[in-house]
Design a protein around this motif. Structure first.
Motif, PDB file in Angstrom:
ATOM      1  N   GLN A  40     -50.220 -13.030  -4.266  1.00 20.95           N
ATOM      2  CA  GLN A  40     -51.629 -13.340  -4.027  1.00 20.95           C
ATOM      3  C   GLN A  40     -52.435 -12.087  -3.683  1.00 20.95           C
ATOM      4  N   ARG A  41     -52.359 -11.143  -4.601  1.00 20.97           N
ATOM      5  CA  ARG A  41     -53.080  -9.881  -4.472  1.00 20.97           C
ATOM      6  C   ARG A  41     -53.668  -9.508  -5.835  1.00 20.97           C
ATOM      7  N   LEU A  42     -54.712  -8.692  -5.814  1.00 16.04           N
ATOM      8  CA  LEU A  42     -55.278  -8.124  -7.033  1.00 16.04           C
ATOM      9  C   LEU A  42     -55.115  -6.606  -6.942  1.00 16.04           C
ATOM     10  N   HIS A  43     -54.438  -6.026  -7.910  1.00 18.93           N
ATOM     11  CA  HIS A  43     -54.183  -4.588  -7.937  1.00 18.93           C
ATOM     12  C   HIS A  43     -55.127  -3.930  -8.946  1.00 18.93           C
ATOM     13  N   VAL A  44     -55.712  -2.812  -8.562  1.00 21.77           N
ATOM     14  CA  VAL A  44     -56.526  -2.014  -9.476  1.00 21.77           C
ATOM     15  C   VAL A  44     -55.972  -0.589  -9.460  1.00 21.77           C
TER      16      VAL A  44
ATOM     17  N   CYS B   8     -49.371  10.498 -16.718  1.00 21.08           N
ATOM     18  CA  CYS B   8     -48.076  10.514 -17.423  1.00 21.08           C
ATOM     19  C   CYS B   8     -47.102   9.410 -17.002  1.00 21.08           C
ATOM     20  N   ALA B   9     -46.786   9.273 -15.719  1.00 21.39           N
ATOM     21  CA  ALA B   9     -45.782   8.285 -15.323  1.00 21.39           C
ATOM     22  C   ALA B   9     -46.235   7.393 -14.183  1.00 21.39           C
ATOM     23  N   ASP B  10     -47.437   7.600 -13.673  1.00 24.15           N
ATOM     24  CA  ASP B  10     -47.924   6.789 -12.560  1.00 24.15           C
ATOM     25  C   ASP B  10     -49.448   6.889 -12.502  1.00 24.15           C
ATOM     26  N   TYR B  11     -50.027   6.069 -11.662  1.00 25.12           N
ATOM     27  CA  TYR B  11     -51.466   6.128 -11.401  1.00 25.12           C
ATOM     28  C   TYR B  11     -51.685   6.762 -10.033  1.00 25.12           C
ATOM     29  N   TYR B  12     -52.554   7.751  -9.971  1.00 27.96           N
ATOM     30  CA  TYR B  12     -52.856   8.394  -8.696  1.00 27.96           C
ATOM     31  C   TYR B  12     -53.467   7.420  -7.697  1.00 27.96           C
ATOM     32  N   THR B  13     -54.315   6.531  -8.197  1.00 27.95           N
ATOM     33  CA  THR B  13     -55.025   5.609  -7.314  1.00 27.95           C
ATOM     34  C   THR B  13     -54.548   4.185  -7.570  1.00 27.95           C
ATOM     35  N   HIS B  14     -54.047   3.531  -6.519  1.00 25.48           N
ATOM     36  CA  HIS B  14     -53.546   2.166  -6.617  1.00 25.48           C
ATOM     37  C   HIS B  14     -54.069   1.407  -5.406  1.00 25.48           C
ATOM     38  N   ARG B  15     -55.077   0.576  -5.639  1.00 23.18           N
ATOM     39  CA  ARG B  15     -55.686  -0.185  -4.551  1.00 23.18           C
ATOM     40  C   ARG B  15     -55.275  -1.652  -4.664  1.00 23.18           C
ATOM     41  N   VAL B  16     -54.913  -2.229  -3.540  1.00 23.82           N
ATOM     42  CA  VAL B  16     -54.459  -3.618  -3.488  1.00 23.82           C
ATOM     43  C   VAL B  16     -55.486  -4.417  -2.690  1.00 23.82           C
ATOM     44  N   HIS B  17     -55.973  -5.520  -3.286  1.00 25.53           N
ATOM     45  CA  HIS B  17     -57.051  -6.300  -2.691  1.00 25.53           C
ATOM     46  C   HIS B  17     -56.584  -7.732  -2.401  1.00 25.53           C
ATOM     47  N   SER B  18     -57.112  -8.286  -1.329  1.00 28.36           N
ATOM     48  CA  SER B  18     -56.728  -9.618  -0.861  1.00 28.36           C
ATOM     49  C   SER B  18     -57.887 -10.591  -1.009  1.00 28.36           C
ATOM     50  N   PRO B  19     -57.598 -11.903  -0.959  1.00 29.46           N
ATOM     51  CA  PRO B  19     -58.685 -12.888  -0.958  1.00 29.46           C
ATOM     52  C   PRO B  19     -59.678 -12.591   0.158  1.00 29.46           C
ATOM     53  N   GLY B  20     -60.965 -12.790  -0.140  1.00 25.52           N
ATOM     54  CA  GLY B  20     -62.026 -12.461   0.795  1.00 25.52           C
ATOM     55  C   GLY B  20     -62.722 -11.158   0.453  1.00 25.52           C
ATOM     56  N   GLU B  21     -62.094 -10.367  -0.430  1.00 24.94           N
ATOM     57  CA  GLU B  21     -62.693  -9.115  -0.868  1.00 24.94           C
ATOM     58  C   GLU B  21     -63.352  -9.293  -2.239  1.00 24.94           C
TER      59      GLU B  21
ATOM     60  N   GLY C 295     -60.616 -13.733  -4.233  1.00 22.76           N
ATOM     61  CA  GLY C 295     -60.186 -15.086  -3.901  1.00 22.76           C
ATOM     62  C   GLY C 295     -60.360 -16.056  -5.054  1.00 22.76           C
ATOM     63  N   GLU C 296     -61.489 -15.953  -5.751  1.00 23.43           N
ATOM     64  CA  GLU C 296     -61.737 -16.851  -6.884  1.00 23.43           C
ATOM     65  C   GLU C 296     -60.750 -16.597  -8.015  1.00 23.43           C
ATOM     66  N   VAL C 297     -60.475 -15.328  -8.287  1.00 25.78           N
ATOM     67  CA  VAL C 297     -59.536 -14.997  -9.358  1.00 25.78           C
ATOM     68  C   VAL C 297     -58.152 -15.543  -9.051  1.00 25.78           C
ATOM     69  N   LEU C 298     -57.678 -15.309  -7.831  1.00 26.86           N
ATOM     70  CA  LEU C 298     -56.337 -15.763  -7.471  1.00 26.86           C
ATOM     71  C   LEU C 298     -56.251 -17.279  -7.402  1.00 26.86           C
TER      72      LEU C 298
END
Length: 206
Positions: free
Chosen positions: A151-155, A161-174, A191-194
């Motif tokens: 129950q998270r949204l990752h951006v 090359c092998a990873d993303y420098y920026t990885h933000r994890v978002h929860s319902p309510g955001e 929250g609506e997406v999840l």
């Protein structure tokens, strides 16, 4: 950061032939090759399909399905990670001239992909791990994961090359505003997406 152009394959493609045979024998399955390994995903459940439609709407409303870009489902992305590697993201935003970038097996050069998006299913680890590496290697600028398991949204942004420098994890309510590199501003209610993707019979399953 733009996606990286990849070279077309040469010679026989035995793994792709096997992948196509698997899809013929198992209608509705999505078969991909990542890291030289075949990955088969069963047909999605109803909420998986619903959340994808719910996500298409704000992208289209922002003008991303128009003359400059398109919102597409189930379009193959050729990967630079191995000779026959390709992935089929659930949803993607691509340049409108995608037809000019066909490589092999109905898969396209990652250079024309602005965003890829996955909605997790039973094999959720592939989306959270294997495909992070694959899409970063292809230099896809934005990778979004609707993580129904946790129950998270990752951006993920800024591939290298092998990873993303920026990885933000978002929860319902955001709320999350996606990068402007897509070509328009898109804000998602986590929250609506999840909630749209949550199976009613098993709310903790992804």
């Amino acid at each position: 950061m733009s996606a990286a152009s990849v070279e077309p394959p040469h010679g026989d493609l035995p793994l792709i032939a096997e992948a196509n045979r698997l899809m013929d024998r198992n209608p509705g399955y999505r078969v991909e090759i990542i890291g030289g390994q075949l990955l088969a995903t069963p047909p999605p459940d109803g909420p998986h399909a619903v959340v994808l439609t719910d996500l298409i709407l704000p992208f289209a409303a922002a003008g991303l399905h128009g003359p400059e870009s398109k919102v597409v489902q189930g379009v193959g992305l050729w990967l630079p990670t191995d000779a026959e590697d390709y992935a089929i993201p659930d949803l993607a935003i691509v340049d409108a001239d995608i037809d000019d970038h066909l490589i092999e097996n109905n898969c396209y050069d990652p250079v024309c992909f602005r965003l890829v998006l996955e909605v997790t299913s039973s094999n959720w680890k592939n989306d959270l791990r294997t495909k992070v590496t694959a899409y970063a290697a292809a230099m896809v600028p934005v990778y979004v994961i609707v993580d129904r398991k946790h129950q998270r949204l990752h951006v993920l942004t800024d591939p290298d090359c092998a990873d993303y420098y920026t990885h933000r994890v978002h929860s319902p309510g955001e709320t999350v505003t996606l990068p402007g590199s897509l070509g328009a501003e898109v804000t998602l209610d986590v929250g609506e997406v999840l909630a749209a993707g949550r199976p009613k019979s098993a709310p903790d399953e992804g």
